[in-house]
Design an enzyme around this catalytic site. Structure first.
Site, PDB file in Angstrom:
ATOM      1  N   HIS A  36      10.946   2.124  -7.573  1.00  0.00           N
ATOM      2  CA  HIS A  36       9.864   1.314  -7.022  1.00  0.00           C
ATOM      3  C   HIS A  36      10.380   0.511  -5.831  1.00  0.00           C
ATOM      4  O   HIS A  36      11.532   0.063  -5.806  1.00  0.00           O
ATOM      5  CB  HIS A  36       9.296   0.371  -8.081  1.00  0.00           C
ATOM      6  CG  HIS A  36       8.000  -0.247  -7.676  1.00  0.00           C
ATOM      7  ND1 HIS A  36       7.923  -1.358  -6.870  1.00  0.00           N
ATOM      8  CD2 HIS A  36       6.713   0.108  -7.958  1.00  0.00           C
ATOM      9  CE1 HIS A  36       6.647  -1.674  -6.667  1.00  0.00           C
ATOM     10  NE2 HIS A  36       5.902  -0.796  -7.321  1.00  0.00           N
ATOM     11  N   GLU A  60       3.949   5.574  -2.686  1.00  0.00           N
ATOM     12  CA  GLU A  60       3.461   4.205  -2.657  1.00  0.00           C
ATOM     13  C   GLU A  60       3.871   3.540  -1.346  1.00  0.00           C
ATOM     14  O   GLU A  60       4.982   3.002  -1.243  1.00  0.00           O
ATOM     15  CB  GLU A  60       4.008   3.413  -3.845  1.00  0.00           C
ATOM     16  CG  GLU A  60       3.612   3.980  -5.195  1.00  0.00           C
ATOM     17  CD  GLU A  60       3.915   3.027  -6.338  1.00  0.00           C
ATOM     18  OE1 GLU A  60       3.113   2.975  -7.272  1.00  0.00           O
ATOM     19  OE2 GLU A  60       4.955   2.331  -6.290  1.00  0.00           O
TER      20      GLU A  60
END
Length: 298
Positions: free
Chosen positions: A140, A210
């Site tokens: 992430h 993302e």
């Protein structure tokens, strides 16, 4: 769906199952005829829609119980067409697993790069597996940026987690500065390359695009922007890994996804689902899950 399209669709399914590669190649040509449309249907149906939700470093026992209750009571329109994985903070993993409906799964938000030992504060793959948690989120952007996790480090974490039996949601994405400089594809393919160099089996990998500039900002990539990056990532996998991996690997989008924009994003042919942040702790998460119905070819 017309009769001729139905017939061609079922023929194409049969041929695809027989392993013919030319079906995939036909999709890359200019223009779409009836046969091409049938192939598109096959491609979409071959990858099960995937929706992941993560509450990051937020929540209390009461809040976890509340969102689990909402999910348990939520009406999922096509339960066989979507895979759902939720990811609370690690201290709440056993609670979420014990309360959550059986057709939904749970993920850890991180996993250490090697066997557990003197790594205070980390959570190892072995411990996650021991809890009966099947998934882990790796790479992430918040960990890449705030904790300086390099592409190579993330690739190592993915490889180790897979070797211990975990399934992995691995995140890639560019900053606003990188997008504005035209470096988006260079960044996300470099992040993907570091994974591809360390694993040979992509069966248990979900790739989450993302864009960092869209995470928690309220900004969202347009459907065209998301599709462009997803398509290029799939082409990269085709060229650098294999056609089979490119076709079977789910590439999901994350970045300010909500109930209002999820269906339009889901309609893109290479968007195979979502990785949801803030909205995963709200009732609209059920609406996002139900965006899976958009992938129906009927």
């Amino acid at each position: 769906m017309t009769l001729s399209l139905c017939i061609l669709y079922y023929i194409s399914v049969a041929i695809l199952l027989a392993g013919e590669v030319w079906l995939f190649l036909a999709l890359e040509g200019p223009g779409l005829g009836i046969i091409d449309v049938a192939f598109v249907c096959v491609r979409i149906m071959a990858r099960k829609f995937f929706v992941g939700g993560k509450s990051k470093c937020n929540g209390t026992i009461e809040e976890v119980e509340k969102i689990v209750s909402i999910l348990n009571d939520g009406k999922i329109e096509s339960p066989d067409a979507v895979e759902v994985v939720v990811s609370p903070p690690s201290v709440f993993l056993p609670l979420a697993k014990s309360l959550l409906r059986s057709d939904f799964q749970v993920a850890a938000q991180n996993c250490w790069v090697k066997k557990g030992d003197a790594y205070t504060g980390e959570i190892s793959a072995e411990r996650i597996v021991n809890l009966g948690i099947p998934w882990a989120i790796l790479g992430h952007s918040e960990r890449r940026v705030l904790l300086n996790e390099s592409n190579e480090f993330v690739g190592g974490k993915v490889a180790y987690a897979l070797s211990k039996g975990l399934k992995v949601i691995v995140c890639v994405g560019e900053t606003l500065e990188q997008r504005e400089s035209g470096a988006t594809l260079e960044v996300v393919t470099a992040q993907t390359k570091a994974i591809a160099e360390r694993i040979s089996d992509w069966t248990n990998v979900v790739l989450a695009y993302e864009p960092v500039w869209a995470i928690g900002t309220g900004k969202v990539a347009t459907p065209a922007q998301a599709q462009e990056v997803h398509s290029e990532l799939r082409k990269w996998l085709q060229i650098n890994v294999s056609v089979e991996v490119a076709e079977s690997t789910r590439i999901i989008y994350g970045g300010s996804v909500n109930g209002a924009n999820s269906k339009e994003l889901a309609a893109q042919p290479d968007v195979d689902g979502f990785h949801v942040g803030v909205a995963s702790s709200k009732p609209e998460f059920v609406d996002i899950i139900n965006a899976a119905t958009i992938k129906s070819c009927a």
